[in-house]
Design an enzyme around this catalytic site. Structure first.
Site, PDB file in Angstrom:
ATOM      1  N   LYS A 235     -72.697 -39.041  62.815  1.00 46.63           N
ATOM      2  CA  LYS A 235     -72.979 -39.057  61.379  1.00 46.63           C
ATOM      3  C   LYS A 235     -73.254 -40.485  60.925  1.00 46.63           C
ATOM      4  CE  LYS A 235     -67.980 -38.949  60.660  1.00 46.63           C
ATOM      5  NZ  LYS A 235     -66.819 -38.047  60.473  1.00 46.63           N
TER       6      LYS A 235
ATOM      7  N   TYR B  31     -65.997 -69.925  45.490  1.00 45.76           N
ATOM      8  CA  TYR B  31     -65.781 -69.421  44.136  1.00 45.76           C
ATOM      9  C   TYR B  31     -64.295 -69.343  43.808  1.00 45.76           C
ATOM     10  CZ  TYR B  31     -70.631 -67.775  44.465  1.00 45.76           C
ATOM     11  OH  TYR B  31     -71.982 -67.698  44.614  1.00 45.76           O
TER      12      TYR B  31
HETATM   13  C1  PLP Z   1     -66.056 -38.200  61.631  1.00 44.51           C
HETATM   14  C2  PLP Z   1     -65.532 -36.984  62.289  1.00 44.51           C
HETATM   15  C3  PLP Z   1     -65.179 -37.005  63.648  1.00 44.51           C
HETATM   16  C4  PLP Z   1     -65.172 -38.276  64.463  1.00 44.51           C
HETATM   17  O1  PLP Z   1     -64.078 -39.046  64.084  1.00 44.51           O
HETATM   18  P1  PLP Z   1     -63.714 -40.427  64.835  1.00 44.51           P
HETATM   19  O2  PLP Z   1     -62.443 -40.856  64.218  1.00 44.51           O
HETATM   20  O3  PLP Z   1     -64.822 -41.370  64.506  1.00 44.51           O
HETATM   21  O4  PLP Z   1     -63.648 -40.136  66.267  1.00 44.51           O
HETATM   22  C5  PLP Z   1     -64.816 -35.810  64.237  1.00 44.51           C
HETATM   23  N1  PLP Z   1     -64.755 -34.664  63.522  1.00 44.51           N
HETATM   24  C6  PLP Z   1     -65.062 -34.614  62.217  1.00 44.51           C
HETATM   25  C7  PLP Z   1     -64.970 -33.323  61.490  1.00 44.51           C
HETATM   26  C8  PLP Z   1     -65.445 -35.773  61.550  1.00 44.51           C
HETATM   27  O5  PLP Z   1     -65.729 -35.729  60.245  1.00 44.51           O
END
Ligand code: PLP
Length: 365
Positions: free
Chosen positions: A37, A260
């Site tokens: 993703k 800053y």
């Molecule tokens: C993002 C996600 C993962 C992967 O998680 P990681 O912590 O990056 O391994 C797996 N399953 C679902 C449903 C997710 O949303």
């Protein structure tokens, strides 16, 4: 190779393949289904997926429908794979899911109804996955809803449930009772679907042991070198390396106020390097103070992080304008930067910018 004049992001596909092999060994007989993703955790879903396919991956997960379409295009036509879309059967998604051959992960009664209607429309069984909420309270059918759906046979009519999955909320904490409670709820629910495959573990869950692995595991961050327990893990290699050259070297005197505001007051003579990278490039501003960069064989404290410039303390290290500083990589560790910035490795990776020049090392396929 000439040193670049600005930040450079290197994505090491050989390190990715190495991590994939480590996870496959840990997964034993379970299939490793990479989660790509957010454009492959910001590192480019296309090249990442092609390399993982070459390493044997045949199932992938994305969040959005459009990510699924892009991933299918990046893999097609020579690389068949199952692509699961975690958002599921969203409004109007059906024809696009069909066209790209994507499998929706249904996460509500409403989505199940929409999928069943669509299956009736097209007159053939629709492959789907089901997301069950076993205690994370975020996404998925409750166990009670799931039982009700299974009892009312017609609600699943036309749906070919290939995968039943859930997600763990506290898997990075071994021994947290929430893991055991989610596992036992998952075991109950999956028994309602004897023909479907089952999946519970992401990166962290994969390391909770055999009970959590089921048929398919869904690692994301650990493929990219993030430790499954939210701290550096020596079994994994860094996939993303961010470097940027030194723009200037300065000597600060006691009483100087750096940057800053007045948060960095110098109380002893300090030699610093000004580096050509900032939060635009993905070095989060919140990491100043506790975070570090790597230069001349040592950790160097991040004093300030501005939009395009950051400043590190370099003591008496030999340094020259133009020399590269590692801001993220094998030495400036992802999980340390995340901890310094009060976030998780996932957020650091997806914020690595498009501004940095991007280079892929290793074959994409
Ligand atoms: C993002 C996600 C993962 C992967 O998680 P990681 O912590 O990056 O391994 C797996 N399953 C679902 C449903 C997710 O949303």
């Amino acid at each position: 190779m000439a040193e670049p004049a600005a930040a450079r992001l290197t994505v090491d596909l050989d390190a990715l393949a190495y991590n994939h092999a480590v996870l496959c060994a840990e997964a034993a007989s379970a299939e490793v289904a990479p989660v790509l993703k957010s454009d492959g955790y910001g590192l480019g879903a296309g090249p990442v997926a092609r390399r993982l396919w070459a390493e044997g991956a045949r199932s992938f997960f994305v969040a959005r429908l459009a990510e699924g379409e892009a991933l299918r295009a990046a893999l097609a036509p020579a690389r068949p794979a199952t692509i699961y879309v975690l958002d599921g059967m969203t409004d109007g998604a059906a024809p696009r899911l069909d066209a790209a051959g994507l499998t929706p992960v249904l996460c509500s009664l409403q989505q199940i109804a929409a999928a069943a209607t669509h299956a009736a429309d097209i007159g053939r069984p629709l492959p789907v996955a089901l997301n069950i909420d076993t205690g994370m309270c975020r996404q998925g059918l409750t166990p009670d809803e799931t039982r009700a759906v299974v009892l009312a046979i017609d609600r699943l009519r036309g749906l070919d449930v290939r995968l039943v999955m859930s997600h763990l909320g506290s898997a990075a904490e071994i021994g947290n009772p929430r893991n055991v409670s989610q596992l036992s709820r998952f075991l109950e629910v999956r028994s309602l679907f004897p023909k479907a495959r089952a999946s519970l573990a992401a990166s962290a869950g994969l390391f909770l042991g055999a009970d959590y692995r089921f048929d398919l595991v869904r690692p994301g961050i650990s493929l990219f070198g993030g430790g499954p327990l939210e701290q550096p893990d020596a079994r994994l290699r860094a996939v993303a390396t961010l470097t940027a050259p030194i723009l200037d070297i300065r000597n600060l005197r006691p009483g100087d106020i750096l940057g800053y505001g007045e948060s960095v007051r110098v109380d002893a003579a300090t030699r610093v390097a000004v580096v050509v990278a900032g939060y635009t490039d993905g070095v989060i501003r919140a990491a100043k103070g506790a975070g570090y960069a790597w230069f001349a064989g040592a950790r160097r404290r991040l004093l300030i992080v501005n939009m395009d410039i950051l400043v590190i303390e370099i003591g008496d290290a030999e340094a020259d304008v133009g020399q590269p500083v590692e801001l993220l990589g094998a030495n400036a560790q992802l999980d340390d930067l995340a901890a310094a910035g009060g976030t998780v490795a996932h957020e650091i990776l997806v914020r690595l910018s498009r501004r940095a020049e991007r280079i892929y090392l290793g074959k994409a396929q």
